[in-house]
Design a protein around this motif. Structure first.
Motif, PDB file in Angstrom:
ATOM      1  N   LEU A 192       0.831  -1.209   0.000  1.00 55.81           N
ATOM      2  CA  LEU A 192       0.000   0.000   0.000  1.00 55.81           C
ATOM      3  C   LEU A 192       0.864   1.258   0.000  1.00 55.81           C
ATOM      4  N   GLN A 193       1.919   1.255   0.802  1.00 54.63           N
ATOM      5  CA  GLN A 193       2.809   2.420   0.833  1.00 54.63           C
ATOM      6  C   GLN A 193       3.472   2.647  -0.518  1.00 54.63           C
TER       7      GLN A 193
ATOM      8  N   ARG B 209      -5.458  -1.666  -8.165  1.00 49.45           N
ATOM      9  CA  ARG B 209      -4.792  -2.330  -9.286  1.00 49.45           C
ATOM     10  C   ARG B 209      -3.357  -2.694  -8.955  1.00 49.45           C
ATOM     11  N   PHE B 210      -2.722  -1.916  -8.059  1.00 52.26           N
ATOM     12  CA  PHE B 210      -1.341  -2.212  -7.709  1.00 52.26           C
ATOM     13  C   PHE B 210      -1.364  -3.204  -6.546  1.00 52.26           C
ATOM     14  N   SER B 211      -1.281  -4.465  -6.861  1.00 52.98           N
ATOM     15  CA  SER B 211      -1.389  -5.515  -5.865  1.00 52.98           C
ATOM     16  C   SER B 211      -0.006  -5.992  -5.437  1.00 52.98           C
ATOM     17  N   TYR B 212       0.003  -6.887  -4.461  1.00 49.72           N
ATOM     18  CA  TYR B 212       1.264  -7.490  -4.055  1.00 49.72           C
ATOM     19  C   TYR B 212       1.888  -8.254  -5.222  1.00 49.72           C
TER      20      TYR B 212
ATOM     21  N   PHE C  29      10.422  -8.503   3.552  1.00 50.41           N
ATOM     22  CA  PHE C  29      10.261  -8.177   4.964  1.00 50.41           C
ATOM     23  C   PHE C  29       8.888  -8.603   5.450  1.00 50.41           C
ATOM     24  N   GLY C  30       8.851  -9.386   6.510  1.00 53.58           N
ATOM     25  CA  GLY C  30       7.601  -9.742   7.167  1.00 53.58           C
ATOM     26  C   GLY C  30       6.682 -10.576   6.293  1.00 53.58           C
ATOM     27  N   ASP C  31       5.448 -10.663   6.747  1.00 56.27           N
ATOM     28  CA  ASP C  31       4.467 -11.489   6.052  1.00 56.27           C
ATOM     29  C   ASP C  31       3.436 -10.654   5.294  1.00 56.27           C
ATOM     30  N   LEU C  32       3.646  -9.337   5.247  1.00 56.49           N
ATOM     31  CA  LEU C  32       2.634  -8.466   4.656  1.00 56.49           C
ATOM     32  C   LEU C  32       3.021  -7.984   3.254  1.00 56.49           C
TER      33      LEU C  32
END
Length: 279
Positions: free
Chosen positions: A214-215, A226-229, A265-268
């Motif tokens: 998101l950032q 539209r800008f997904s992981y 980094f992390g699970d997010l």
């Protein structure tokens, strides 16, 4: 603004001045002019009244630039990329500006963000920003990005961002690894695309903080729906391969897994930039 302060000069059907002249704007579509003109004119960008000089044709803008004196430079140029069906029209104005007034900041305001047109604009150099017309809160985005460009013009700037063997040119967005320009992993004869380069710059600037999906979408001013992981991960993959391609003798992928370079980094779904130790 009082009517007495407004200057209007018409040169055929190609050029007209809307208010007082600080912003040179090349835009061929009336609905965009009608949408942004009042906002620009009503905004105090640098403590002076704002004049917006609009050209509907690239040729008229180039002629105006050529015929103007050195002291008649605008404070900033706002360019459409494709004008009257010509993909190269905005670039022609950009070149004319660079020849006449190389210090004038150039900002593209275009419907072609994320395309080859944006890539070409950055590769040709001279521009400082590329703003997508179709985005949320575009009027506010446009104004604060113009203010940022004007502040950068006034303040002494460092044009390069470095982190170990990594160098980013903040004007052209080009990225170098050990002095080698990052190229497209799928076509080494073409430069790396603009979005991965932007992502890398934002990661380096945020380092050591991780940047979530998101950032990053906010930094890129991309539509978060539209800008997904998956998009983010694909661009990171492209970046890692581009760096690996620039220095094949060193396993950049392994470095990332060991906590250097572009680190997951992390699970997010966040990534962060960790400076790479010199060999």
């Amino acid at each position: 603004m009082p009517n007495s302060d407004r200057h209007h000069s018409l040169s055929g059907s190609q050029c007209y001045t809307l208010a007082m002249a600080d912003i040179l704007w090349v835009e061929d579509q009336s609905h965009w002019i009608e949408k942004f003109q009042p906002v620009l004119e009503a905004t105090n960008f640098d403590g002076r009244p704002t004049r917006v000089q609009v050209f509907r044709f690239a040729e008229a803008a180039c002629q105006h630039i050529k015929q103007s004196g050195a002291g008649q430079a605008p404070d900033i140029a706002l360019l459409d990329a494709q004008i009257n069906g010509r993909d190269s029209a905005g670039a022609s104005v950009s070149r004319a500006l660079q020849r006449k007034w190389p210090d004038v900041p150039q900002v593209y305001l275009s419907e072609y963000s994320g395309t080859d047109i944006e890539q070409s604009a950055f590769e040709q150099g001279g521009i400082q920003d590329f703003i997508a017309k179709h985005q949320r809160n575009i009027e506010a985005v446009l104004c604060w990005r113009i203010k940022a460009a004007l502040r950068q013009r006034e303040a002494p700037t460092t044009e390069q961002l470095t982190s170990g063997p990594l160098t980013l040119d903040k004007l052209t967005w080009e990225v170098f690894w050990h002095g080698h320009k990052l190229m497209n992993p799928n076509n080494p004869r073409r430069p790396l695309g603009p979005t991965p380069r932007k992502i890398l710059r934002y990661l380096v600037e945020a380092s050591p903080r991780p940047v979530s999906t998101l950032q990053m979408a906010e930094a890129l001013e991309a539509d978060p729906e539209r800008f997904s992981y998956a998009n983010y991960r694909q661009h990171i993959k492209t970046l890692r391969h581009a760096v690996q391609q620039a220095q094949p003798e060193r396993d950049f992928m392994a470095l990332c897994q060991q906590g250097e370079g572009i680190v997951t980094f992390g699970d997010l779904g966040a990534y962060c930039w960790k400076p790479v130790q010199s060999e």
